[in-house]
Motif scaffolding. Structure first.
Motif, PDB file in Angstrom:
ATOM      1  N   GLY A 179       0.846  -1.198   0.000  1.00 18.76           N
ATOM      2  CA  GLY A 179       0.000   0.000   0.000  1.00 18.76           C
ATOM      3  C   GLY A 179       0.872   1.235   0.000  1.00 18.76           C
ATOM      4  O   GLY A 179       0.658   2.186   0.738  1.00 18.76           O
ATOM      5  N   THR A 180       1.856   1.216  -0.872  1.00 18.10           N
ATOM      6  CA  THR A 180       2.908   2.253  -0.873  1.00 18.10           C
ATOM      7  C   THR A 180       2.398   3.617  -1.326  1.00 18.10           C
ATOM      8  O   THR A 180       3.013   4.641  -1.033  1.00 18.10           O
ATOM      9  N   SER A 236      -2.461  -1.493  -5.102  1.00 18.86           N
ATOM     10  CA  SER A 236      -3.535  -2.021  -5.940  1.00 18.86           C
ATOM     11  C   SER A 236      -3.944  -1.011  -7.018  1.00 18.86           C
ATOM     12  O   SER A 236      -4.624  -1.368  -7.965  1.00 18.86           O
ATOM     13  N   ARG A 251      -2.868  -6.584  -4.987  1.00 17.14           N
ATOM     14  CA  ARG A 251      -3.398  -6.412  -3.630  1.00 17.14           C
ATOM     15  C   ARG A 251      -2.502  -7.202  -2.681  1.00 17.14           C
ATOM     16  O   ARG A 251      -2.041  -8.297  -3.013  1.00 17.14           O
ATOM     17  N   ALA A 278       0.092   3.606   7.087  1.00 19.30           N
ATOM     18  CA  ALA A 278      -1.225   4.209   6.823  1.00 19.30           C
ATOM     19  C   ALA A 278      -2.044   3.370   5.854  1.00 19.30           C
ATOM     20  O   ALA A 278      -2.655   3.894   4.927  1.00 19.30           O
ATOM     21  N   LEU A 279      -2.053   2.058   6.050  1.00 19.30           N
ATOM     22  CA  LEU A 279      -2.762   1.193   5.103  1.00 19.30           C
ATOM     23  C   LEU A 279      -4.095   0.685   5.646  1.00 19.30           C
ATOM     24  O   LEU A 279      -5.128   0.837   4.978  1.00 19.30           O
ATOM     25  N   TRP A 307      -4.260  -9.939   5.940  1.00 20.01           N
ATOM     26  CA  TRP A 307      -3.739  -9.849   4.567  1.00 20.01           C
ATOM     27  C   TRP A 307      -2.337 -10.447   4.430  1.00 20.01           C
ATOM     28  O   TRP A 307      -1.930 -10.839   3.337  1.00 20.01           O
TER      29      TRP A 307
HETATM   30  C1  LIG Z   1      -3.641   5.884   2.574  1.00 15.23           C
HETATM   31  S1  LIG Z   1      -2.638   5.333   1.271  1.00 15.23           S
HETATM   32  C2  LIG Z   1      -1.088   5.209   2.105  1.00 15.23           C
HETATM   33  C3  LIG Z   1       0.057   5.436   1.185  1.00 15.23           C
HETATM   34  C4  LIG Z   1       1.431   5.405   1.818  1.00 15.23           C
HETATM   35  N1  LIG Z   1       1.773   4.134   2.399  1.00 15.23           N
HETATM   36  C5  LIG Z   1       1.606   6.518   2.840  1.00 15.23           C
HETATM   37  O1  LIG Z   1       2.037   6.240   3.956  1.00 15.23           O
HETATM   38  O2  LIG Z   1       1.345   7.669   2.504  1.00 15.23           O
HETATM   39  C6  LIG Z   1      -3.097   3.630   1.052  1.00 15.23           C
HETATM   40  C7  LIG Z   1      -2.641   3.030  -0.273  1.00 15.23           C
HETATM   41  O3  LIG Z   1      -2.851   1.634  -0.182  1.00 15.23           O
HETATM   42  C8  LIG Z   1      -3.409   1.153  -1.399  1.00 15.23           C
HETATM   43  N2  LIG Z   1      -4.164  -0.057  -1.010  1.00 15.23           N
HETATM   44  C9  LIG Z   1      -5.341  -0.134  -0.337  1.00 15.23           C
HETATM   45  N3  LIG Z   1      -5.676  -1.423  -0.102  1.00 15.23           N
HETATM   46  C10 LIG Z   1      -4.675  -2.183  -0.626  1.00 15.23           C
HETATM   47  C11 LIG Z   1      -4.423  -3.588  -0.682  1.00 15.23           C
HETATM   48  N4  LIG Z   1      -5.276  -4.457  -0.155  1.00 15.23           N
HETATM   49  N5  LIG Z   1      -3.293  -4.017  -1.285  1.00 15.23           N
HETATM   50  C12 LIG Z   1      -2.429  -3.139  -1.840  1.00 15.23           C
HETATM   51  N6  LIG Z   1      -2.617  -1.792  -1.812  1.00 15.23           N
HETATM   52  C13 LIG Z   1      -3.719  -1.325  -1.208  1.00 15.23           C
HETATM   53  C14 LIG Z   1      -4.229   2.303  -1.940  1.00 15.23           C
HETATM   54  O4  LIG Z   1      -4.342   2.233  -3.348  1.00 15.23           O
HETATM   55  C15 LIG Z   1      -3.400   3.518  -1.480  1.00 15.23           C
HETATM   56  O5  LIG Z   1      -2.482   3.918  -2.477  1.00 15.23           O
END
Ligand SMILES: C[S@@+](CC[C@H](N)C(=O)[O-])C[C@H]1O[C@@H](n2cnc3c(N)ncnc32)[C@H](O)[C@@H]1O
Length: 217
Positions: free
Chosen positions: A86-87, A110, A136, A153-154, A163
């Motif tokens: 969730g980068t 994702s 995901r 922050a995920l 997960w």
């Molecule tokens: C709130 S942002 C946080 C971004 C970053 N890690 C930060 O600290 O600013 C959450 C990110 O996670 C991704 N995301 C949400 N659920 C996910 C999942 N199950 N697997 C992978 N990515 C996911 C979203 O697309 C989004 O870009």
């Protein structure tokens, strides 16, 4: 690296703040890479409208909340292969990859737009040690076993543990950066997983930050 990417004056003016923050985090020598770190922020600013990358616009806040907050994880990294799940725009993975050129970071998200941005970052900053992957977290599998899964922050810890169960069960720790971790969120993590907590001090940030490490007992 794309040398045509010049630093806006507003970011150039943050060099002092970044330098002081890196000093306080104990980062010395080649790991500092101040120019590359600021160029990463410049790319975020340049592409923010197209890719919806950050809600922050004040450069000093970007240095504290995006760069220094990510780099506070450095002392807790063990090994050389990491997955940043969730980068989003590459946080904490890109600042860490700049500071650790010998480590490999899979940047997992994702959202295809975020991955397109990260491929651009890889090209423009010449960062051969990041590997953007659209997937995901709950579906992510790889042949090589990572040394840790990072998440900032995920999602709530219980969901993150759900997960990453496949990896936790193979001995891979989950390092989750949180604003705060309530006792109920901590207790919601089921056995056989164990949560340990450390408080992080981020230069320039007053807000509480902590790192929850989850491992199979
Ligand atoms: C709130 S942002 C946080 C971004 C970053 N890690 C930060 O600290 O600013 C959450 C990110 O996670 C991704 N995301 C949400 N659920 C996910 C999942 N199950 N697997 C992978 N990515 C996911 C979203 O697309 C989004 O870009």
């Amino acid at each position: 690296m794309d040398e045509s990417l010049s630093l806006p004056r507003s970011l150039e003016n943050c060099r002092g703040q970044l330098g002081e923050g890196l000093d306080r985090l104990g980062l010395a020598g080649p790991a500092r890479q101040e120019d590359l770190q600021l160029r990463f922020l410049a790319l975020m600013q340049r592409w923010n409208r197209s890719f919806n990358l950050t809600a922050l616009s004040e450069p000093g806040e970007m240095v504290a909340r995006h760069l220094l907050d990510s780099l506070a994880l450095l002392p807790y990294l063990r090994g050389s292969r990491f997955v940043d799940a969730g980068t989003g725009p590459g946080l904490p993975g890109v600042p860490l990859a700049i500071a650790c050129p010998d480590c490999h970071f899979v940047l997992l998200d994702s959202n295809g737009k975020k991955i397109r941005f990260l491929n651009q970052v890889r090209r423009d900053l010449g960062l051969g040690n990041i590997e953007p992957v659209q997937a995901r977290l709950e579906d992510y599998r790889s042949e090589s076993v990572p040394d840790a899964i990072l998440a900032r922050a995920l999602a709530p810890l219980e969901r993150l543990v759900g997960w990453t169960g496949y990896w936790l069960d193979r001995g891979v720790p989950l390092l989750a950066m949180k604003g705060d971790l309530s006792e109920s969120e901590r207790r919601a993590v089921p056995a056989p997983y164990n949560v340990s907590l450390v408080e992080l001090e981020i230069p320039g940030l007053r807000a509480r930050r902590c790192l929850a490490t989850v491992e199979k007992q």
